[in-house]
Scaffold this active site. Structure first.
Site, short mmCIF file in Angstrom:
data_model
loop_
_atom_site.label_atom_id
_atom_site.label_comp_id
_atom_site.label_asym_id
_atom_site.label_seq_id
_atom_site.Cartn_x
_atom_site.Cartn_y
_atom_site.Cartn_z
N HIS A 91 -131.14 7.16 -79.62
CA HIS A 91 -130.66 7.68 -80.97
C HIS A 91 -130.52 9.09 -80.37
O HIS A 91 -129.45 10.07 -80.94
CB HIS A 91 -131.65 7.95 -81.88
N ARG A 124 -126.69 7.64 -91.54
CA ARG A 124 -127.88 7.29 -91.22
C ARG A 124 -128.83 8.49 -92.12
O ARG A 124 -128.89 9.54 -91.41
CB ARG A 124 -128.17 7.51 -89.65
N ARG A 139 -126.69 4.01 -95.47
CA ARG A 139 -127.80 3.22 -95.28
C ARG A 139 -129.24 3.83 -95.54
O ARG A 139 -129.48 4.84 -95.45
CB ARG A 139 -127.92 3.14 -93.36
N GLU A 191 -129.40 -6.88 -86.81
CA GLU A 191 -129.59 -6.20 -85.60
C GLU A 191 -130.90 -6.73 -85.08
O GLU A 191 -131.38 -6.34 -84.09
CB GLU A 191 -129.71 -4.65 -85.88
N ASN A 201 -126.80 -1.91 -81.08
CA ASN A 201 -127.85 -1.20 -80.54
C ASN A 201 -128.94 -1.71 -80.52
O ASN A 201 -129.86 -1.89 -79.58
CB ASN A 201 -127.92 0.24 -81.06
N ASP A 202 -129.46 -2.07 -81.76
CA ASP A 202 -130.84 -2.83 -81.82
C ASP A 202 -130.69 -4.35 -81.43
O ASP A 202 -131.43 -4.85 -81.15
CB ASP A 202 -131.39 -2.70 -83.32
N ARG A 234 -134.48 0.50 -75.89
CA ARG A 234 -133.09 1.07 -75.70
C ARG A 234 -133.00 2.34 -75.27
O ARG A 234 -131.87 2.94 -74.82
CB ARG A 234 -132.37 0.86 -77.02
N CYS A 266 -121.28 -1.45 -86.81
CA CYS A 266 -121.48 0.00 -86.84
C CYS A 266 -122.27 0.33 -85.66
O CYS A 266 -122.60 1.42 -85.31
CB CYS A 266 -122.06 0.42 -88.08
C1 PEP Z 1 -127.65 -0.29 -84.48
O1 PEP Z 1 -128.89 -0.59 -84.42
O2 PEP Z 1 -126.68 -0.67 -83.85
C2 PEP Z 1 -127.39 0.75 -85.40
C3 PEP Z 1 -126.01 1.01 -85.97
O3 PEP Z 1 -128.39 1.46 -85.91
P1 PEP Z 1 -129.45 2.57 -85.24
O4 PEP Z 1 -128.49 2.94 -84.10
O5 PEP Z 1 -129.40 3.69 -86.13
O6 PEP Z 1 -130.54 2.04 -84.93
MG MG Z 2 -130.31 -0.09 -85.54
#
Ligand code: PEP
Ligand code: MG
Length: 591
Positions: free
Chosen positions: A198, A305, A341, A439, A462-463, A473, A510
């Site tokens: 993040h 977010r 979200r 995710e 990402n997740d 990550r 996203c």
């Molecule tokens: C993701 O996990 O891809 C996502 C968009 O959410 P975040 O990065 O806030 O976990």
């Molecule tokens: Mg996520």
């Protein structure tokens, strides 16, 4: 090992956020603590030195007492450890021995303290009892605190920095990063962290160049060193030569010119060569960022977010505060979709007033799990969202869904929130589009059963990559496994998009995969209908879409899905689309 060229040192890490900057380094956190000064004392200096030590200890005790007093009653349990630290500071073993060492050896307080810590640490570490073994860490921690007061190296607050610098830190939390003042901080580099953390996502939103995962940056870089930071290549050059500086300036201006060129076309629609329109939206963390999305031609907000509003504070925000923020965003995008979200708290975004410490936070009570565990917190947020929806085109998006029961419960709570708003006579929308983030692998696998329950999917790569590959990550040591082109990830994307098609539900993305031009052919070929990325990537993504033909990308994706290794997939992607879509982001620091 870092590469050397006369006096310059090249460090290679992970490009966390694109852009190039050149400036003076400013070290945060343990500055001064690692380098302990040593000098002998004259007879007449003994008393003054002991006094200096006692004053530093007193300051450390006062500081701890202040933190303990400021901790709200219900969290006092968490402050217990600090009470232990106060006791340790007063203990004969540390305090008494340090004074004795100054007296007996005529050495300065810093060196005496270091000596005592090094001698007592093994005593604790050698103890069989786990509790006592852990106390070894506490000894180091309290000694660090005293050392900071002795050397005058106070913890630096990002907000207090008042010159144009490049920050150098072991790590920056997402909350710290969001406090960065753009007019002062040109960029940052850290020892830890990965591209999908993040921290790096926020850097991209703020458009600050960043290189993460450098491992040794805080050891090698000194305050005021001139450094070149190349966030595109993931490279940092310390004490650059004239030649390197000139080269960096050249790259910087080329990069900025390219960005400006994309920005000019940002407001054109993202229509493929064969006439298919896609929406390209922006991801935001704070209401202020909406302007950046609008200026870069975003077709709406694909991911807001909301957890950042809960981070830098000591108590939950009220419904009214939440409503005001959401309405601010909606007011700036009145005719475009705004995807709010719900709270994705915990994991790497833990907050003292919300979170109990967890053994494995990323696998713990994060996001919707927390919200369903604390329905009153969730209902407050749902009410605020439904109220804001009255003023624009709001969609609701829920993170970290792992099974259908959660979706059913969310729908029940949404109805409950709407009913309570009706009872209170507050203007609101009763029903708004409900989407879930895909995710977690279990949700991807079950996407065909989840699709009928919701209005849209939004893929969080990402997740999804983190949980599919079983990697943290933000951990640089396993960052090599973090790759959207892994065949397992591609197959999951295919399962999700097929489920959306079968049930006539739109599928969006996203996650950060949607923010890189080179992946756009895959996303088009899979049939994604909307991409949402950090605001600065929007013009580049739109530009990539305009260069492509959907039919061709479909055939391309079929070929891609037959590959068995990440390397094969990468090779094919580069072979077919590399020339068209690469943005000169390749690492050219070939020293
Ligand atoms: C993701 O996990 O891809 C996502 C968009 O959410 P975040 O990065 O806030 O976990
Ligand atoms: Mg996520």
């Amino acid at each position: 090992m870092p590469d050397k060229k006369i006096n310059e040192i090249v460090l290679r890490g992970i490009g966390g956020s694109p852009g190039i900057c050149i400036g003076k380094a400013y070290l945060m956190d343990k500055e001064g603590v690692d380098v302990v000064p040593k000098y002998s004392l004259g007879k007449g200096q003994l008393e003054a030195e002991k006094k200096r030590f006692k004053t530093a200890v007193k300051k450390a005790v006062d500081e701890l007492s202040q933190i303990i007093n400021d901790t709200p009653e219900e969290l006092r349990e968490n402050a217990k450890i600090l009470e232990t630290h106060v006791v340790l500071l007063k203990d004969k073993m540390l305090y008494g021995r340090a004074i004795e060492t100054i007296e007996n050896e005529y050495i300065n307080a810093e060196w005496a303290l270091r000596k005592v810590v090094l001698s007592i640490q093994p005593l604790f570490e050698g103890m069989g009892d786990g509790y006592l073994r852990d106390r070894a860490e506490d000894v180091v921690s309290v000694a660090d605190r005293v050392m900071k007061h002795l050397t005058g190296a106070q913890g630096v607050s990002i907000e207090a920095i008042d010159k144009r610098v490049i920050l150098v830190a072991q790590d920056l939390s997402p909350a710290e990063t969001s406090q960065i003042q753009l007019e002062r901080i040109m960029g940052f580099v850290t020892d830890r962290g990965g591209k999908a953390s993040h921290t790096s996502i926020i850097a991209r939103s703020l458009e600050i160049p960043a290189v993460l995962g450098l491992e040794q940056a805080t050891r090698i870089i000194r305050n005021d060193d001139i450094i070149v930071l190349d966030g595109n290549a993931g490279v940092v050059v310390i004490n650059p030569s004239e030649e390197t500086l000139a080269e960096a300036e050249e790259r910087k201006s080329q990069y900025e010119a390219r960005r400006a060129q994309y920005a000019r076309s940002g407001h054109l629609p993202a229509k493929t060569r064969d006439g298919i329109d896609l929406a390209v939206m922006g991801n935001i963390e704070l209401p202020e960022e909406v302007v950046a999305v609008r200026d870069r031609g975003g077709d709406g907000i694909g991911l807001y977010r909301t957890e950042f509003q809960y981070l830098a504070r000591r108590d939950f925000p009220s419904e009214e505060e939440l409503f005001e923020s959401y309405k601010d965003v909606v007011d700036l995008m009145p005719d475009k979709p705004v995807t709010i979200r719900t709270l994705d708290i915990n994991g790497d975004k833990a907050v003292a007033y919300i979170s109990e410490p967890e053994e494995n936070p990323v696998l713990g009570l994060r996001a919707i799990r927390y919200c369903l565990h604390k329905p009153e917190v969730f209902l407050t947020q749902l009410r605020a969202i439904l109220r804001a929806a009255h003023f624009g085109r709001v969609r609701l998006l829920v993170p970290m869904i792992s099974r259908i029961e959660e979706v059913i419960e969310i729908k029940r709570l949404m109805a409950k929130a709407a009913e309570s708003l009706k009872r209170d006579g507050l203007p609101h929308e009763k029903k708004i589009p409900l989407g879930i983030m895909i995710e977690v692998p279990s949700a991807a696998i079950m996407a065909d059963t989840l699709a009928p329950e919701v209005d849209f999917f939004s893929i969080g790569t990402n997740d999804l990559i983190q949980y599919t590959m079983a990697i943290d990550r933000g951990n640089r040591d396993v960052a090599y496994l973090y790759n959207p082109l892994n065949p397992a990830v591609l197959r999951l994307l295919k399962i999700i998009t097929d489920a959306g098609k079968a049930h006539n539900k739109p599928v969006f993305m996203c996650g950060e995969m949607a923010g890189e031009a080179i992946y756009v052919p895959i996303l088009l070929g899979l049939g994604l209908q909307e991409l949402s990325a950090n605001p600065q990537a929007i013009p580049m993504i739109k530009n990539a879409i305009r260069l492509l033909n959907v039919d061709q990308t479909k055939t391309f994706v079929e070929r891609l899905l037959q590959q068995t290794s990440t390397e094969q997939v990468e090779r094919l992607v580069q072979k077919i689309y590399g020339d068209l879509l690469n943005n000169g982001n390749h690492n050219g620091w070939g020293h």
